[in-house]
Design a protein around this motif. Sequence first.
Motif, PDB file in Angstrom:
ATOM      1  N   MET A  68       0.818  -1.217   0.000  1.00  0.00           N
ATOM      2  CA  MET A  68       0.000   0.000   0.000  1.00  0.00           C
ATOM      3  C   MET A  68       0.844   1.257   0.000  1.00  0.00           C
ATOM      4  N   ILE A  69       1.789   1.302   0.936  1.00  0.00           N
ATOM      5  CA  ILE A  69       2.470   2.548   1.263  1.00  0.00           C
ATOM      6  C   ILE A  69       3.641   2.869   0.330  1.00  0.00           C
ATOM      7  N   ILE A  70       4.411   1.846  -0.048  1.00  0.00           N
ATOM      8  CA  ILE A  70       5.616   2.106  -0.841  1.00  0.00           C
ATOM      9  C   ILE A  70       5.306   2.803  -2.175  1.00  0.00           C
ATOM     10  N   PRO A  71       4.285   2.342  -2.949  1.00  0.00           N
ATOM     11  CA  PRO A  71       3.980   3.081  -4.185  1.00  0.00           C
ATOM     12  C   PRO A  71       3.614   4.537  -3.938  1.00  0.00           C
ATOM     13  N   MET A  72       2.951   4.806  -2.805  1.00  0.00           N
ATOM     14  CA  MET A  72       2.588   6.189  -2.495  1.00  0.00           C
ATOM     15  C   MET A  72       3.827   7.027  -2.200  1.00  0.00           C
ATOM     16  N   LEU A  73       4.757   6.438  -1.448  1.00  0.00           N
ATOM     17  CA  LEU A  73       5.954   7.180  -1.059  1.00  0.00           C
ATOM     18  C   LEU A  73       6.913   7.399  -2.226  1.00  0.00           C
ATOM     19  N   ILE A  74       6.818   6.581  -3.273  1.00  0.00           N
ATOM     20  CA  ILE A  74       7.655   6.798  -4.456  1.00  0.00           C
ATOM     21  C   ILE A  74       7.313   8.142  -5.099  1.00  0.00           C
ATOM     22  N   VAL A 236      -1.978  -1.733  -7.596  1.00  0.00           N
ATOM     23  CA  VAL A 236      -1.408  -2.652  -6.599  1.00  0.00           C
ATOM     24  C   VAL A 236      -1.631  -2.090  -5.202  1.00  0.00           C
ATOM     25  N   SER A 237      -1.384  -0.805  -5.043  1.00  0.00           N
ATOM     26  CA  SER A 237      -1.540  -0.158  -3.748  1.00  0.00           C
ATOM     27  C   SER A 237      -2.975  -0.240  -3.252  1.00  0.00           C
ATOM     28  N   LEU A 238      -3.922   0.087  -4.124  1.00  0.00           N
ATOM     29  CA  LEU A 238      -5.321   0.057  -3.717  1.00  0.00           C
ATOM     30  C   LEU A 238      -5.803  -1.363  -3.467  1.00  0.00           C
ATOM     31  N   ALA A 240      -4.037  -3.817  -2.335  1.00  0.00           N
ATOM     32  CA  ALA A 240      -3.510  -4.216  -1.032  1.00  0.00           C
ATOM     33  C   ALA A 240      -4.354  -3.637   0.096  1.00  0.00           C
ATOM     34  N   LEU A 241      -4.792  -2.378  -0.075  1.00  0.00           N
ATOM     35  CA  LEU A 241      -5.664  -1.770   0.929  1.00  0.00           C
ATOM     36  C   LEU A 241      -6.966  -2.546   1.051  1.00  0.00           C
ATOM     37  N   LEU A 242      -7.568  -2.880  -0.073  1.00  0.00           N
ATOM     38  CA  LEU A 242      -8.844  -3.599  -0.042  1.00  0.00           C
ATOM     39  C   LEU A 242      -8.684  -5.001   0.536  1.00  0.00           C
ATOM     40  N   ALA A 243      -7.566  -5.663   0.238  1.00  0.00           N
ATOM     41  CA  ALA A 243      -7.317  -6.990   0.812  1.00  0.00           C
ATOM     42  C   ALA A 243      -7.174  -6.904   2.335  1.00  0.00           C
ATOM     43  N   THR A 244      -6.523  -5.842   2.806  1.00  0.00           N
ATOM     44  CA  THR A 244      -6.395  -5.634   4.252  1.00  0.00           C
ATOM     45  C   THR A 244      -7.772  -5.447   4.886  1.00  0.00           C
ATOM     46  N   LEU A 245      -8.640  -4.709   4.206  1.00  0.00           N
ATOM     47  CA  LEU A 245      -9.978  -4.474   4.741  1.00  0.00           C
ATOM     48  C   LEU A 245     -10.804  -5.756   4.759  1.00  0.00           C
ATOM     49  N   VAL A 246     -10.625  -6.613   3.767  1.00  0.00           N
ATOM     50  CA  VAL A 246     -11.321  -7.904   3.776  1.00  0.00           C
ATOM     51  C   VAL A 246     -10.899  -8.718   4.996  1.00  0.00           C
ATOM     52  N   LEU A 247      -9.590  -8.751   5.268  1.00  0.00           N
ATOM     53  CA  LEU A 247      -9.107  -9.440   6.461  1.00  0.00           C
ATOM     54  C   LEU A 247      -9.704  -8.832   7.726  1.00  0.00           C
ATOM     55  N   LEU A 248      -9.697  -7.524   7.782  1.00  0.00           N
ATOM     56  CA  LEU A 248     -10.184  -6.836   8.975  1.00  0.00           C
ATOM     57  C   LEU A 248     -11.658  -7.131   9.220  1.00  0.00           C
ATOM     58  N   PHE A 249     -12.468  -7.031   8.173  1.00  0.00           N
ATOM     59  CA  PHE A 249     -13.894  -7.275   8.342  1.00  0.00           C
ATOM     60  C   PHE A 249     -14.205  -8.754   8.495  1.00  0.00           C
ATOM     61  N   GLY A 250     -13.295  -9.611   8.054  1.00  0.00           N
ATOM     62  CA  GLY A 250     -13.458 -11.032   8.345  1.00  0.00           C
ATOM     63  C   GLY A 250     -13.444 -11.287   9.839  1.00  0.00           C
ATOM     64  N   PHE A 251     -12.648 -10.501  10.562  1.00  0.00           N
ATOM     65  CA  PHE A 251     -12.591 -10.605  12.017  1.00  0.00           C
ATOM     66  C   PHE A 251     -13.670  -9.768  12.699  1.00  0.00           C
ATOM     67  N   GLN A 252     -14.052  -8.650  12.072  1.00  0.00           N
ATOM     68  CA  GLN A 252     -14.978  -7.718  12.707  1.00  0.00           C
ATOM     69  C   GLN A 252     -16.437  -8.027  12.405  1.00  0.00           C
ATOM     70  N   GLY A 253     -16.692  -9.012  11.557  1.00  0.00           N
ATOM     71  CA  GLY A 253     -18.049  -9.256  11.058  1.00  0.00           C
ATOM     72  C   GLY A 253     -19.110  -9.374  12.132  1.00  0.00           C
TER      73      GLY A 253
END
Length: 357
Positions: A68-74, A236-238, A240-253
Motif C-alpha cells: 500500500m504505502i511504498i507506491p505512495m511514497l515513491i 497494486v496499492s489500492l 492491497a488496501l482492499l485486501a487488508t480491509l477484507v481481512l479486517l472485516f473477516g474478524f470484525q463481522g
Amino acid sequence: MSAQCEIAAKQASSARMGFFERYLTLWVFLCILVGISLGHGFPTLFQTLGHLEISQINIPVAILIWLMIIPMLIKVDFHALHHVKEHWRRMGVTLFINWAVKPFSMALLAWLFIRVLFAPLLPTDQIDSYIAGLILLAAAPCTAMVFVWSNLSGGEPHFTLSQVALNDTIMIFAFAPIVGFLLGLSSITIPWDTLILSVVLYILVPVVIAQVWRSHLLKKGGEPVLVRTLDRLGSVSLSALLATLVLLFGFQGKQILSQPLVIALLAVPILIQVYFNSGLAYLLNRKLGVAHCVAGPSALIGASNFFELAVATAISLFGFESGAALATVVGVLIEVPVMLSVVRIVNKSKHWYESAR
C-alpha cells in the motif's frame, strides 16, 4: 490571480481521479460484505492468518501495508525539501494544523463523543479502543491522496510536494511520541515496543525502499519511466488496501452485525475533525494573504489522514478484532466523499477568498 496560480489551474484542469480512487467508498462497502461473508464461512482460515505474528506485528498485514504505502511514497521527492525556505510562511499554517491542532482536536472530539455523549450506545469494553483508533487516524497527515486533492483544487504543485515531503520527514520522528502522549492522556496502555516497531516497519523502512526505488527509476529512464511505474503500481496499492480491509472485516463481522450503529457514531468525530481543520487552515491562510492555489492544498493536507498507516498501527497495537482497527477503517470509508466535499467548498469559495487579497 498570480502567474503561479494560473499555471497550477492549467495543470489541474486535466487532473482526474482514477477509477478506483473515485469509487473507493463503494469498494470499501464491498470489502465489508466480502469480509463478513468470508469470516463466517471460513473462520479457521482467518484465525490462522490472525496468529501469523512476530512481536505483535501481523505478517500478512505487514506485507499488504508495504504494498500500500511504498507506491505512495515513491511519489514523494524529498529533494523538494530545499523549497521549504521559499514556502516557509505558507507551510507554517499547514504544519500548525497537522501537528499542533489535528491530533489534539481529534483526541478531544473522541473523548467528548465516544466516552461521554455516545457511551450508552457503544459496547463498554471497546470505548478505549475506539478512542485509540481515532487518535491514530488523526496523528499522521495524508501522503498520497493529497496530490489528487491538490490537483482537483488547482493547487500549486511545488508547495504541495514540498509540504508532503516535510510532513513525511516529521512523521518519522513525531508519530510515535504524539500517539504515545495522547493515548497516555486517555489512560490507554501503550505497548511502546510495538508502537516503535510499527513506526520502523510502516514509515521508516517504506520511505527508504521507496526513495531507493525512485532514484533507480529516474536514473533508468527519467520522469517518463517513473510516471509509467507509478501508474502500474497504483492499482497494486489500492488492491492491497482492499485486501487488508477484507481481512479486517473477516474478524470484525460479528461485531459489526451486532452493532451496526457503531460505524455511524464513529464517523461523527471524524467528520467534525475534517471540516474543522480544513476550515481553520483555509481561514488562517486567507488572513495571512496567501494565494488561493496554496490555501486550497493547505486546507486539504490539514484535513486528510494517513489512514493506511492508521489501519496498520491499530492492528499491530490492538489486534484485528479491536475497536481501534474498526475506527480507522471508518476513516477509509468516508475519506473520498468527505474530501471531495472539501475540494468543492474550496473551489466554490475562490472568489470570496481572493476578495480579501
